[in-house]
Design an enzyme around this catalytic site. Structure first.
Site, PDB file in Angstrom:
ATOM      1  N   GLY A 124      25.981  23.425  68.475  1.00 23.94           N
ATOM      2  CA  GLY A 124      26.300  24.123  67.222  1.00 23.94           C
ATOM      3  C   GLY A 124      27.583  23.591  66.643  1.00 23.94           C
ATOM      4  N   ALA A 181      21.342  26.037  65.442  1.00 20.38           N
ATOM      5  CA  ALA A 181      20.720  24.817  65.975  1.00 20.38           C
ATOM      6  C   ALA A 181      20.300  25.010  67.427  1.00 20.38           C
ATOM      7  CB  ALA A 181      21.689  23.641  65.855  1.00 20.38           C
ATOM      8  N   LYS A 229      23.819  13.245  58.842  1.00 21.39           N
ATOM      9  CA  LYS A 229      24.270  13.626  57.498  1.00 21.39           C
ATOM     10  C   LYS A 229      24.694  15.100  57.442  1.00 21.39           C
ATOM     11  CE  LYS A 229      22.632  12.009  53.510  1.00 21.39           C
ATOM     12  NZ  LYS A 229      21.659  11.738  52.426  1.00 21.39           N
ATOM     13  N   THR A 230      23.830  15.992  57.927  1.00 20.26           N
ATOM     14  CA  THR A 230      24.140  17.418  57.792  1.00 20.26           C
ATOM     15  C   THR A 230      25.233  17.836  58.788  1.00 20.26           C
ATOM     16  OG1 THR A 230      22.396  18.098  59.328  1.00 20.26           O
ATOM     17  CG2 THR A 230      21.790  17.923  57.022  1.00 20.26           C
ATOM     18  N   GLU A 273      31.298  25.890  62.782  1.00 20.17           N
ATOM     19  CA  GLU A 273      32.618  26.505  62.671  1.00 20.17           C
ATOM     20  C   GLU A 273      33.753  25.679  63.244  1.00 20.17           C
ATOM     21  OE1 GLU A 273      32.124  30.957  62.731  1.00 20.17           O
ATOM     22  OE2 GLU A 273      30.236  30.360  63.624  1.00 20.17           O
TER      23      GLU A 273
HETATM   24 MO1  MOS Z   1      30.136  32.692  61.172  1.00 21.06          MO
HETATM   25  S1  MOS Z   1      31.943  33.377  60.460  1.00 21.06           S
HETATM   26  O1  MOS Z   1      29.968  33.467  62.672  1.00 21.06           O
HETATM   27  O2  MOS Z   1      28.993  33.115  60.019  1.00 21.06           O
END
Ligand code: MOS
Length: 742
Positions: free
Chosen positions: A705, A514, A636-637, A708
């Protein structure tokens, strides 16, 4: 740095649906294995059945003569290539782990290939295998740097090692200490779409359909392996059925498909089976994390020591950097972190959602929970007592940090005030109820990205970028970024990505897409908007003719002058006169002053569990998280990614683990029936909020971002809740029923 002006902010609209949603639910979205390539044949990877040794010989006569078989590639017959060192593609006869590719059978149909594979007669020369992690810890070594071993006493420290201050002296002063070992198991990726590749050659040029997190890197990798120019390799990947890091590397099947296609001179498809996901495509390494904390009586951390040991394959290092976030997350006066590797006859370790932070926050945030209990302190208060006002590792200011607000907001929504600090106090019938919390964090990354934006005479807009959408929402936010800069409705934007002929972008890993791609799209859209305005002001047929270009603005696909908004013309009317699209290409790079600040995302995550007093089954009733991830580009995403990360955290705490056979080195539970991941019944309610405070210092659209951070902290919150419910502290993850009974 571009700061969003008021005009752009007014034009910012979120798509309320996923751009690619309809294509996916109707089955129209094509994944790598599904492309109808003419004359395609099927490759099947044959894997070693021993963990260590050499392949002495392979008798492939019966297989070669079996029905439908076109070729058998073995270490004795495969074409020579120049692969990266993280894969084994039949270039020699060494066997370094059980499940390593040792042959590929190519046949007209997949059943014929699978049948012929059973006819191979493989003779091995086995050698003793290194499979007992605990017994091998004494042989651990520092990670290599660019393949070079670290020499004791030399500077810099090995990768993943950090020091500040005199840790030993600080421990001696500490009023309270925690000294524990936490272990996490090997975990295997299982996105809905397993890896798959279709490779074909034409006139010496290679084309692949592949499921990948990085088309540009893959093109480079394949060009290197086959001695081609990057432009002679074409990678297509319009959809990815989940990446999570496993598709961030070019694994053996990609090269093997391309090698096989060369041998049989036809397109070859290799689709990794679910069972093969537990093999030559990487896994999250196990970790053994020794954490020592020393605090004064007020909870202030005087000393932090985090020593991580994990396995590495026999052929290439991969470091799950579990102690990396320890260096930046809290303002400990002194600190020492280390990572050491134990070479084992197992497949490669690799990136898996928040590699490092996922395992590291689990162990560290549980250790903090233990410290809070010893100090008789609220776990949030302990974290606030050690709040890092700047990056304590890099000694740099944060670009933006609102973690305090995260703690406060999530605690409030969760009703943390109801928590009983002493474990085992809350009972509902036969259920023991517990509350736990943890901090979430993940670094913010950006890389160079180029995008093209084109306005068509129809008034529709085209956006192209050589990035990829892992299912995270890249299509959706690219459409939004173009739409907000141009002043059009995002539903009028058509997005193309996942094709290496498009303008270059980086890999989709490290939660960077992003913040890397959207600024490029945004800048290209601003540039093309300027061209559009210039065109209108110079077009004698336009109502805007001779208007000052500075005075012209756009909204809803219409150009207008700010002083007389009725003096206006739709984009389509202007462009249809010439009938020619206009376009612009722009590149966005990380901020010029990136080295002067530190950027991370933040979150606070809270869990409630109910543990059956007799059976010790754990039910996660609800998780509440508040995140500071910069701008939330799409509700949403974005929320969906955080929820997915939290679900993964629940599995991490309670379910997921690969069991390795200690004699043969094979993953015993290599299917999703026995490799447990959470299902809906395991997840309960997940309530996610984002502060949505833009980080313009880090990136023009303020987004940091989001892929993760959701997994980080979540497992620790669950583990801490289990302790609060039961009084049983399990430090060996996952927390399975047997460990709670013992
Ligand atoms: Mo992520 S584990 O850096 O695709």
């Amino acid at each position: 740095m571009i700061n969003l002006d008021e005009e752009t902010k007014q034009n910012a609209k979120q798509l309320d649906h996923r751009y690619d949603g309809r294509l996916k639910v109707t089955g129209a979205a094509k994944y790598a294995a599904e492309f109808p390539v003419k004359d395609v044949v099927h490759g099947y990877i044959v894997q070693s059945t021993i963990p260590s040794g050499t392949v002495a010989s392979i008798d492939d006569a019966a297989a070669r003569h079996a029905s439908g078989v076109l070729a058998v590639m073995t270490p004795f017959s495969a074409p020579k290539v120049t692969p990266n060192n993280n894969v084994n593609v039949l270039q020699d006869n060494r066997v370094l782990y059980n499940g390593q590719p040792i042959a590929v059978v190519v046949a007209r149909s997949l059943p014929e290939a699978i049948h012929a594979a059973t006819l191979l007669r493989v003779n091995y020369n086995p050698t003793p295998a290194r499979l007992d992690f605990d017994a091998l810890i004494s042989e651990s070594r520092p990670p290599k740097r660019n393949g070079v071993a670290w020499e004791p006493g030399t500077s810099p420290l090995p990768p993943g090692a950090n020091r500040r201050g005199d840790v030993d002296a600080a421990f001696a002063k500490a009023a309270v200490t925690v000294d524990q070992i936490y272990t996490t198991p090997i975990q295997n990726h299982n996105p809905m779409e397993p890896h798959a590749t279709i490779a074909s050659w034409e006139n010496g040029k290679l084309s692949v359909y592949d499921s990948t997190q990085g088309i540009t890197g893959e093109r480079q990798n394949l060009a290197h392996a086959f001695g081609l120019q990057p432009n002679d390799v074409h990678v297509e990947c319009p959809f990815v059925g989940g990446g999570f890091g496993c598709k961030g590397s070019v694994w053996s099947h990609v090269l093997l498909a391309a090698m096989a296609a060369k041998v049989v001179q036809r397109p070859v498809k290799i689709a990794i089976t679910r069972e093969q996901m537990f093999g030559p495509v990487g896994s999250r390494p196990n970790t053994r994390q020794h954490i020592k904390l020393g605090a004064d009586a007020t909870g202030k951390l005087l000393a932090t020591q985090h020593d991580v040991t994990l396995y590495a394959s026999m052929f290439a290092d991969f470091v799950e950097g579990s102690a990396n976030q320890t260096n930046m997350l809290y303002a400990s006066e002194t600190l020492s972190t280390n990572h050491r590797l134990v070479e084992m006859n197992l497949g490669m370790g690799t990136f898996q959602r928040a590699p490092g932070e996922a395992t590291g926050t689990l162990a560290f945030e549980v250790a903090l929970d233990e410290l809070a209990e010893k100090l008789n302190m609220d776990p949030i208060q302990l974290r606030l007592a050690n709040y890092a006002e700047e990056d304590p590792g890099k000694k740099l200011p944060w670009s933006s940090k609102h973690l305090r607000e995260c703690y406060a907001d999530a605690a409030e929504r969760f009703n943390w005030a109801r928590r009983k600090p002493t474990p085992g106090q809350v009972r509902e019938g036969n259920k023991l109820i517990g509350f736990g919390m943890a901090t979430a964090t993940y670094g913010a990354n950006r890389s160079n990205s180029t995008a093209i934006v084109r306005i068509l005479p129809s008034g529709r807009v085209y956006v192209g970028c050589g990035t990829q959408d892992l299912g995270t929402g890249t299509y959706t936010i690219m459409a939004q970024a173009a739409a907000m800069a141009l002043g059009v409705d995002p539903s009028l934007v058509d997005v193309e990505l996942g094709d290496s002929t498009l303008p270059r972008s980086g890999g989709s890993g490290g939660s960077q897409t992003a913040a890397s791609v959207c600024p490029a799209v945004y800048q290209a859209a601003l540039d093309v908007k300027q061209k559009l305005i210039n065109l209108a002001c110079n077009d004698s047929a336009s109502p805007l003719h001779l208007a000052n270009t500075e005075s012209v603005s756009t909204r809803d696909g219409v150009l207008f002058t700010k002083s007389f908004p009725t003096k206006s013309e739709p984009f389509a009317a202007l462009l249809s006169r010439s009938g020619t699209p206009i376009e612009a290409t722009a590149t966005a790079e990380p901020a010029k002053d990136r080295s002067t600040f530190s950027s991370h995302s933040w979150g606070a995550v809270f869990a409630e569990v109910a543990v059956d007093a007799d059976t010790r089954t754990v039910q996660v009733r609800r998780v509440v998280g508040t995140y500071d991830i910069g701008t939330l580009m799409n509700r949403k995403t974005g929320i969906n990614q955080l929820q997915g990360g939290i679900a993964w955290g629940i599995g991490f705490a309670l379910h997921e683990e690969a069991h390795i056979d200690p004699t043969h080195g094979l993953t015993v539970n290599r299917n999703i029936a026995e490799y447990h991941v959470p299902v809906n019944a395991d997840v309960g309610e997940i309530d996610v909020a984002c502060l949505n405070i833009p980080d313009y210092r880090f990136s023009p659209l303020g987004a940091r971002g989001i892929g993760e951070i959701g997994i980080t902290g979540a497992a620790a919150a669950v583990a801490n809740a289990v302790y609060n419910a039961t009084g049983k502290r399990v430090r060996d993850f996952p927390i399975t029923i047997d460990k709670l009974m013992a």
